[in-house]
Design a protein around this motif. Structure first.
Motif, short mmCIF file in Angstrom:
data_model
loop_
_atom_site.label_atom_id
_atom_site.label_comp_id
_atom_site.label_asym_id
_atom_site.label_seq_id
_atom_site.Cartn_x
_atom_site.Cartn_y
_atom_site.Cartn_z
N ASP A 39 22.97 -7.22 53.45
CA ASP A 39 23.56 -8.56 53.44
C ASP A 39 24.35 -8.84 54.71
O ASP A 39 24.77 -9.98 54.95
CB ASP A 39 24.49 -8.74 52.23
CG ASP A 39 23.77 -8.56 50.90
OD1 ASP A 39 24.44 -8.19 49.91
OD2 ASP A 39 22.54 -8.78 50.85
N SER A 40 24.59 -7.81 55.52
CA SER A 40 25.35 -8.00 56.76
C SER A 40 24.60 -8.96 57.67
O SER A 40 23.43 -8.74 58.00
CB SER A 40 25.54 -6.65 57.47
OG SER A 40 26.33 -5.78 56.69
N ALA A 41 25.27 -10.04 58.05
CA ALA A 41 24.65 -11.09 58.86
C ALA A 41 25.72 -12.14 59.14
O ALA A 41 26.86 -12.04 58.66
CB ALA A 41 23.48 -11.75 58.10
N VAL A 42 25.33 -13.16 59.89
CA VAL A 42 26.17 -14.34 60.06
C VAL A 42 25.66 -15.41 59.10
O VAL A 42 24.46 -15.69 59.06
CB VAL A 42 26.16 -14.86 61.50
CG1 VAL A 42 26.94 -16.16 61.61
CG2 VAL A 42 26.72 -13.81 62.46
N TYR A 43 26.57 -15.99 58.34
CA TYR A 43 26.20 -17.04 57.41
C TYR A 43 26.69 -18.37 57.97
O TYR A 43 27.88 -18.58 58.20
CB TYR A 43 26.79 -16.75 56.03
CG TYR A 43 26.10 -15.57 55.41
CD1 TYR A 43 26.54 -14.27 55.68
CD2 TYR A 43 24.97 -15.73 54.60
CE1 TYR A 43 25.88 -13.17 55.15
CE2 TYR A 43 24.31 -14.63 54.08
CZ TYR A 43 24.77 -13.36 54.37
OH TYR A 43 24.10 -12.27 53.86
N LEU A 44 25.73 -19.26 58.22
CA LEU A 44 26.00 -20.54 58.84
C LEU A 44 25.88 -21.66 57.83
O LEU A 44 24.98 -21.67 57.00
CB LEU A 44 25.00 -20.80 59.97
CG LEU A 44 25.07 -19.87 61.19
CD1 LEU A 44 23.80 -19.98 62.02
CD2 LEU A 44 26.27 -20.19 62.03
N CYS A 45 26.78 -22.60 57.94
CA CYS A 45 26.73 -23.81 57.12
C CYS A 45 26.46 -24.99 58.05
O CYS A 45 26.96 -25.02 59.19
CB CYS A 45 28.06 -23.99 56.41
SG CYS A 45 28.21 -25.52 55.46
N ALA A 46 25.67 -25.93 57.60
CA ALA A 46 25.38 -27.14 58.37
C ALA A 46 25.46 -28.35 57.46
O ALA A 46 25.18 -28.25 56.26
CB ALA A 46 24.00 -27.06 59.02
N SER A 47 25.82 -29.49 58.01
CA SER A 47 25.83 -30.71 57.21
C SER A 47 25.17 -31.84 57.99
O SER A 47 25.07 -31.80 59.23
CB SER A 47 27.25 -31.10 56.80
OG SER A 47 28.03 -31.54 57.90
#
Lengths: 111, 114
Positions: free
Chosen positions: B86-94
């Motif tokens: 699960d190690s990663a960068v989690y990005l949110c976009a709108s």
């Protein structure tokens, strides 16, 4: 299957040395192609959207072009501050704006 | 704020712990997306909200991943029983919500599972 491929994976340029990055795509019914810039440790920053073949957009030293199968990001007389990873993305054919991204091109511009 | 914000910016979790990642979208943006970005790769779609409705969760890797947006603004991505993969960068976009609207990304949360 919808797919986006970017080349080259990495590019090293001298300051002032112009070049182009490629983004080829396979998608049914293109509904736009997006270019983003991503700096280390940051989220993607929007650059351009292109919607139809033949369309071009410019911003400072960057110009994006679109054909029916690929897009190019042309960088004219780059500066060190242009160093970043450049990502392209297309919405999938399934609807709305679920984006499929390429792996990106890591650009390094040296003085 | 003018842009999408995410918190925490960095999270270190021990394997098996639960984590919660928060996203504050741009005010007035109807659509909200979560993406996962592995090192050296482009972002990969996880899930999509239109207002409070989760319309697509096809990208969530397993049932350990859960996302919500109960009031149609702030969203939380929860990962239960974290694993090293699960190690990663989690990005949110709108985005504003139309079919051709641009997605604006937050800075991401870098998750490291030990």
């Amino acid at each position: 299957e919808d797919q986006v491929t970017q080349s080259p994976e990495a590019l090293r340029l001298q300051e002032g040395e112009s070049s182009s990055l490629n983004c080829s795509y396979t998608v049914s019914g293109l509904r736009g192609l997006f270019w983003y810039r991503q700096d280390p440790g940051k989220g993607p920053e929007f650059l351009f959207t292109l919607y139809s073949a033949g369309e071009e957009k410019e911003k400072e030293r960057l110009k994006a072009t679109l054909t029916k199968k690929e897009s190019f990001l042309h960088i004219t007389a780059p500066k060190p501050e242009d160093s970043a990873t450049y990502l392209c993305a297309v919405p999938t054919s399934g609807g709305y704006n679920k984006l499929i991204f390429g792996a990106g091109t890591r650009l390094a511009v040296h003085p | 704020g003018a842009g999408v914000s995410q918190s925490p910016r960095y999270k270190v979790a021990k394997r098996g712990q639960d984590v919660a990642l928060r996203c504050d979208p741009i005010s007035g943006h109807v659509s909200l997306f979560w993406y996962q970005q592995a090192l050296g790769q482009g972002p990969e779609f996880l899930t999509y909200f239109q207002n409070e409705a989760q319309l697509d969760k096809s990208g969530l890797p397993s049932d350990r991943f859960f996302a919500e947006r109960p009031e149609g603004s702030v969203s939380t991505l929860k990962i239960q029983r974290t694993q090293q993969e699960d190690s990663a960068v989690y990005l949110c976009a709108s985005s504003l919500g139309g079919m051709k609207e641009t997605q604006y990304f937050g800075p991401g949360t870098r998750l490291l599972v030990l």
